[in-house]
Design a protein around this motif. Structure first.
Motif, mmCIF file in Angstrom:
data_model
loop_
_atom_site.group_PDB
_atom_site.id
_atom_site.type_symbol
_atom_site.label_atom_id
_atom_site.label_comp_id
_atom_site.label_asym_id
_atom_site.label_seq_id
_atom_site.Cartn_x
_atom_site.Cartn_y
_atom_site.Cartn_z
ATOM 1 N N SER A 31 0.831 -1.210 0.000
ATOM 2 C CA SER A 31 0.000 0.000 0.000
ATOM 3 C C SER A 31 0.866 1.261 0.000
ATOM 4 O O SER A 31 0.516 2.264 -0.613
ATOM 5 C CB SER A 31 -0.934 0.012 1.216
ATOM 6 O OG SER A 31 -0.201 0.029 2.432
ATOM 7 N N TYR A 66 -3.200 10.083 0.585
ATOM 8 C CA TYR A 66 -3.933 8.940 1.135
ATOM 9 C C TYR A 66 -5.085 9.430 2.017
ATOM 10 O O TYR A 66 -6.212 8.926 1.931
ATOM 11 C CB TYR A 66 -2.992 8.064 1.965
ATOM 12 C CG TYR A 66 -2.086 7.170 1.137
ATOM 13 C CD1 TYR A 66 -2.456 5.868 0.825
ATOM 14 C CD2 TYR A 66 -0.861 7.627 0.677
ATOM 15 C CE1 TYR A 66 -1.628 5.038 0.075
ATOM 16 C CE2 TYR A 66 -0.015 6.814 -0.072
ATOM 17 C CZ TYR A 66 -0.406 5.520 -0.372
ATOM 18 O OH TYR A 66 0.415 4.711 -1.115
ATOM 19 N N ALA A 103 -6.022 4.136 -2.828
ATOM 20 C CA ALA A 103 -5.725 3.110 -1.824
ATOM 21 C C ALA A 103 -6.981 2.696 -1.061
ATOM 22 O O ALA A 103 -7.178 1.518 -0.757
ATOM 23 C CB ALA A 103 -4.657 3.625 -0.861
ATOM 24 N N ALA A 112 -5.766 2.843 4.080
ATOM 25 C CA ALA A 112 -5.322 4.108 3.486
ATOM 26 C C ALA A 112 -4.853 5.089 4.563
ATOM 27 O O ALA A 112 -3.801 5.731 4.417
ATOM 28 C CB ALA A 112 -6.450 4.721 2.656
#
Length: 310
Positions: free
Chosen positions: A26, A73, A90, A99
């Motif tokens: 991520s 994010y 994300a 996220a």
């Protein structure tokens, strides 16, 4: 510059090369999605106002870009965005918790790098982050009574976008060893061009379908961009339908009509004129800097603000 930016890219990926598999995936998600890398580019360009061979410049550029990526994010969670840089955000690919925590991790990596650059660097990054958050919060709050909507909007952009870009320019000149007046001018240039950068993005959201976002995303989300604020402040009877459409989040069924009307409106022309004013302010600041390749590069950035379409 090209070689330095390649090193920035390598160090960004190294910063998220953790032994936690999901966090590694991520954390590298937006880095691998690309992006203009405008902030590290500006840091490195401004270092040429002094000596670009001095230490800590690359580290400063990486830390500031990690800070920017972390905010993306969090922004996507707040905006419930599905796309970022043409790829799934994300929060869409995983979920909001992943996220948010990934953004937090990137902030921690940026802070760790900053701690190695000295207490003044940490203080400046913290002050910048405080401005960024204040701008973001102000954007979510009702505008205070007695404050002009356009002025309020531009102040929000100065804080949530201009502040970090100003620090990028300042760090470049500062770690490059430029004198104090040059550092101050570079910082002011960064703030002004940062607002211009966001104004241009908002115009692209209306006009372009090549930006990696669905055109009209801001309209669907009810985000009051400058063109919308000018439209709402207008009184031209010919734009009454436009004002009705953009006075609230635009329904998906009305998006094509709203975009068509906004693209042909005086309000969009006014937004472009405001962008031009910021561009000219930034160009004047850039031209006041010491002659050389860095000054020319900063002047070229001002032209890029107008010409880009994504």
């Amino acid at each position: 510059m090209r070689a330095s930016l390649e090193l920035v890219e390598e160090r960004l990926l190294k910063a998220v090369d953790t032994d936690q598999p999901l966090l590694r995936q991520s954390g590298s998600h937006l880095i691998r999605a690309g992006g203009k890398r405008f902030r590290p580019m500006l840091t490195l360009a401004c270092s040429h106002l002094g000596d670009p061979g001095r230490p800590n410049l690359l580290e400063a550029a990486v830390a500031l870009e990690l800070t920017h990526l972390a905010t993306l994010y969090h922004d996507d969670v707040m905006d419930e965005a599905l796309l970022r840089r043409g790829a799934p955000s994300a929060n869409a690919r995983w979920d909001n918790s992943v996220a948010i925590l990934t953004g937090d991790y990137l902030f921690s990596q940026a802070a760790q790098i900053m701690s190695e650059l000295g207490t003044e660097a940490v203080r400046l990054q913290a002050a910048t982050f405080a401005r960024l958050v204040r701008g973001q919060i102000n954007e979510t709050m009702p505008r205070p009574d007695g404050i002009d909507a356009v002025e309020w909007h531009l102040e929000i952009l100065s804080e949530k976008t201009g502040s970090l870009i100003a620090t990028c320019a300042k760090f470049g000149a500062w770690f490059g060893g430029a004198d104090e007046p040059t550092i101050a001018t570079a910082e002011e240039f960064g703030e002004v061009i940062g607002v211009a950068f966001q104004l241009a993005d908002d115009i692209i959201d209306i006009e372009s379908d090549t930006s990696g976002k669905t055109p009209g995303t801001d309209l669907l989300e009810g985000v009051p961009t400058l063109a919308v604020l000018y439209a709402l402040a207008g009184s031209d009877p010919a734009e009454e339908r436009l004002r009705a459409l953009v006075s609230a989040p635009v329904a998906e069924t009305d998006l094509d009509e709203a975009l068509t009307l906004l693209r042909a409106s005086k309000a969009l022309d006014q937004a472009k004129e405001t962008l031009h004013q910021y561009q000219e302010r930034a160009r004047t600041l850039a031209r006041s800097l010491p002659d050389g390749p860095a000054q020319k590069a900063l002047v070229d950035i001002c032209d890029y603000m107008i010409e880009r379409d994504a």
